[in-house]
Design a protein around this motif. Structure first.
Motif, PDB file in Angstrom:
ATOM      1  N   ARG A 193       9.650   5.877  -5.051  1.00  0.00           N
ATOM      2  CA  ARG A 193       8.284   5.693  -4.586  1.00  0.00           C
ATOM      3  C   ARG A 193       7.325   6.650  -5.291  1.00  0.00           C
ATOM      4  NH1 ARG A 193       7.303   2.827   0.101  1.00  0.00           N
ATOM      5  NH2 ARG A 193       9.149   2.031   1.188  1.00  0.00           N
ATOM      6  N   THR A 252     -12.265  12.059  -1.774  1.00  0.00           N
ATOM      7  CA  THR A 252     -10.967  12.552  -1.342  1.00  0.00           C
ATOM      8  C   THR A 252     -10.340  13.489  -2.359  1.00  0.00           C
ATOM      9  OG1 THR A 252     -10.614  10.487  -0.141  1.00  0.00           O
ATOM     10  CG2 THR A 252      -8.661  11.829  -0.581  1.00  0.00           C
ATOM     11  N   TYR A 253     -10.620  13.212  -3.640  1.00  0.00           N
ATOM     12  CA  TYR A 253      -9.919  13.957  -4.687  1.00  0.00           C
ATOM     13  C   TYR A 253     -10.758  15.048  -5.315  1.00  0.00           C
ATOM     14  CZ  TYR A 253      -6.308  10.468  -4.382  1.00  0.00           C
ATOM     15  OH  TYR A 253      -5.296   9.661  -3.899  1.00  0.00           O
ATOM     16  N   ASN A 310       0.852  -1.193   0.000  1.00  0.00           N
ATOM     17  CA  ASN A 310       0.000   0.000   0.000  1.00  0.00           C
ATOM     18  C   ASN A 310       0.881   1.234   0.000  1.00  0.00           C
ATOM     19  OD1 ASN A 310      -3.078  -0.545   0.410  1.00  0.00           O
ATOM     20  ND2 ASN A 310      -2.035  -2.050   1.697  1.00  0.00           N
ATOM     21  N   PHE A 311       0.684   2.077  -0.984  1.00  0.00           N
ATOM     22  CA  PHE A 311       1.293   3.402  -0.963  1.00  0.00           C
ATOM     23  C   PHE A 311       0.208   4.353  -0.479  1.00  0.00           C
ATOM     24  CE2 PHE A 311       4.993   3.049  -4.251  1.00  0.00           C
ATOM     25  CZ  PHE A 311       5.681   2.253  -3.360  1.00  0.00           C
ATOM     26  N   GLU A 312       0.225   4.615   0.819  1.00  0.00           N
ATOM     27  CA  GLU A 312      -0.836   5.393   1.461  1.00  0.00           C
ATOM     28  C   GLU A 312      -2.182   4.706   1.207  1.00  0.00           C
ATOM     29  OE1 GLU A 312      -0.435   9.430   0.214  1.00  0.00           O
ATOM     30  OE2 GLU A 312       1.696   9.501   0.748  1.00  0.00           O
ATOM     31  N   ASP A 313      -3.003   5.237   0.317  1.00  0.00           N
ATOM     32  CA  ASP A 313      -4.343   4.697   0.123  1.00  0.00           C
ATOM     33  C   ASP A 313      -4.483   3.894  -1.162  1.00  0.00           C
ATOM     34  OD1 ASP A 313      -4.037   6.785  -1.617  1.00  0.00           O
ATOM     35  OD2 ASP A 313      -5.361   8.137  -0.526  1.00  0.00           O
ATOM     36  N   GLU A 315      -1.110   4.786  -9.657  1.00  0.00           N
ATOM     37  CA  GLU A 315      -2.333   5.604  -9.605  1.00  0.00           C
ATOM     38  C   GLU A 315      -3.020   5.666 -10.962  1.00  0.00           C
ATOM     39  OE1 GLU A 315      -1.728   9.528  -8.198  1.00  0.00           O
ATOM     40  OE2 GLU A 315      -1.945   9.004  -6.083  1.00  0.00           O
ATOM     41  N   GLU A 366      12.705   7.885  -2.095  1.00  0.00           N
ATOM     42  CA  GLU A 366      11.473   8.682  -2.170  1.00  0.00           C
ATOM     43  C   GLU A 366      11.132   9.038  -3.610  1.00  0.00           C
ATOM     44  OE1 GLU A 366       9.195   9.155   0.170  1.00  0.00           O
ATOM     45  OE2 GLU A 366      10.542   7.779   1.233  1.00  0.00           O
ATOM     46  N   ARG A 392       4.365   5.357  -7.535  1.00  0.00           N
ATOM     47  CA  ARG A 392       2.992   5.691  -7.122  1.00  0.00           C
ATOM     48  C   ARG A 392       2.231   6.337  -8.275  1.00  0.00           C
ATOM     49  NH1 ARG A 392      -0.426   6.895  -2.755  1.00  0.00           N
ATOM     50  NH2 ARG A 392      -1.920   8.510  -3.328  1.00  0.00           N
TER      51      ARG A 392
END
Length: 396
Positions: free
Chosen positions: A372, A394-395, A245-248, A380, A369, A376
């Protein structure tokens, strides 16, 4: 199976042989010999001498010429060498002639790789795949690897009747074994396909690359799980899948077997189900050892293998690993050195516009970073094509 074992605490020793031809320069032959020495040590043997010979093409009977064979034979007998390893594949008659002349274990590159895979395989699927490939490779090459083959088998219990050579019986046994392994592998493949389908529509990312470039180390770092990572060729044979999981944003990350030059065709065919992790992935992370002098050649080998399995058209993140091992220059910081390398490689013809490029050290977690962030973004983009309304509140 030829396993590398110490006999009475004696280190297994090997000599290596390569040809310099019109298609293979001396520099390239020596480079391949270095890789062959690494392969040999991975199986547990120590290289004590290497030989090269200039020939337009391999000798049809013994691969090398008569004089070179006598030289090699004399050394093997004087030093009591256990193995001889050829950098190219031997045909059945070459293998038989060489074993008869040299009186030691004879490997070619393909058989060496197959035995490494067999020693590394952990799951039933990987073991079955390699056993199938090895039997298919050995079928036309039966020699005194089976020490009884030259004797006659008599008696009415033998299917072929009295006087049938045991080599014919062994060939039939291998064919039967191949049939059994194919059926077993088909069953395992069916189960694997079912498992992959059960994963649903989640984004799938596969780590690919030449062997020993740090794929497993990167897998461990991204998935935060314990994955075997060794400084050996083919440390990973079984594909490993982890949910990340990359955050959500969730996705599946798989570590796959490393590629290598002159990879046996039978092995590629038998590893179809493992390579399906790559073929069915949405995104590829192509890892490269930035320090290797033949990194462009390695990239081309991986790209060609991806093309061979119809997996070359996927969004790809090109990751140059092991920047921590680059030779330091006092006038350049790490950041400046990476930027310089990036500009150099972006201008190379071998890199397509679709490739995202990042320079990292998976061991030291340098520049992770940026990796990542780029990964991501790719995840996405694919995720929202599958789930356009995912986390809409959320977006928006």
């Amino acid at each position: 199976m030829y396993e590398a074992k110490k006999i009475e605490d004696k280190q297994i020793t090997a000599v290596l042989v390569a040809l310099i031809t019109r298609d293979q320069t001396e520099e390239k032959a020596n480079e391949y010999l270095d890789e062959l020495a690494f392969l040999t040590s991975t199986l547990g043997a120590e290289t004590v001498k290497t030989y090269t010979q200039k020939l337009d093409h391999p000798d049809v009977k013994t691969f090398v010429g008569k004089g070179k064979l006598e030289e090699i034979s004399a050394y093997i007998k004087a030093e009591q060498v256990d193995w001889i390893v050829f950098d190219d594949d031997l045909n059945p008659s070459q293998l038989r002639n060489l074993e008869k002349e040299l009186k030691c274990k004879v490997y070619d590159r393909s058989l060496l790789i197959l035995d490494i895979f067999l020693s590394r395989a952990q799951t039933a699927q990987a073991k079955t795949q390699v056993e199938l490939a090895r039997n298919q490779y050995l079928l036309p090459r039966l020699t005194r690897m089976w020490t009884h083959l030259e004797r006659q088998r008599g008696g009415t219990a033998t299917r072929g009747g009295a006087g049938e050579k045991e080599i014919e019986t062994d060939r039939r046994n291998i064919r039967n074994t191949i049939d059994v392994l194919k059926k077993k592998l088909a069953k395992i493949d069916k189960q694997s396909r079912t498992q992959r389908k059960s994963r649903g529509k989640i984004v799938r990312v596969a780590i690919v690359g030449y062997t020993n470039v740090g794929k497993s180390t990167l897998m461990t770092m991204l998935s935060k799980s314990d994955i075997l990572a060794e400084n050996k060729l083919f440390a990973t044979v079984d594909s490993t899948v982890r949910k990340v999981n990359f955050e959500d944003i969730p996705f599946l990350l798989s570590d796959t077997v490393g590629f290598i030059r002159k990879l046996p065709t039978h092995l590629i065919e038998s590893f179809k189900s493992t390579l399906d992790e790559i073929r069915e992935a949405d995104i590829l992370i192509h890892v490269v050892d930035v320090n290797h002098p033949s990194l462009e050649d390695h990239i081309n080998v991986v790209n060609q293998t991806l093309a061979d399995i119809d997996a070359s058209d996927k969004p790809t993140l090109l990751v140059f690993n092991k920047v921590d091992l680059l030779e330091e220059e006092e006038e350049l910081s790490v950041e400046e050195k990476i930027e310089q390398l990036k500009n150099t490689y972006l201008n190379m013809e071998s890199f397509s516009d679709k490739d995202e490029i990042v320079f990292i050290s998976a061991t030291n977690k340098s520049n992770i970073e940026e990796l990542r962030g780029k990964l991501r973004k790719l995840v996405e983009e694919k995720h929202f094509t599958i789930f356009p309304n995912y986390l809409k509140n959320t977006y928006y």
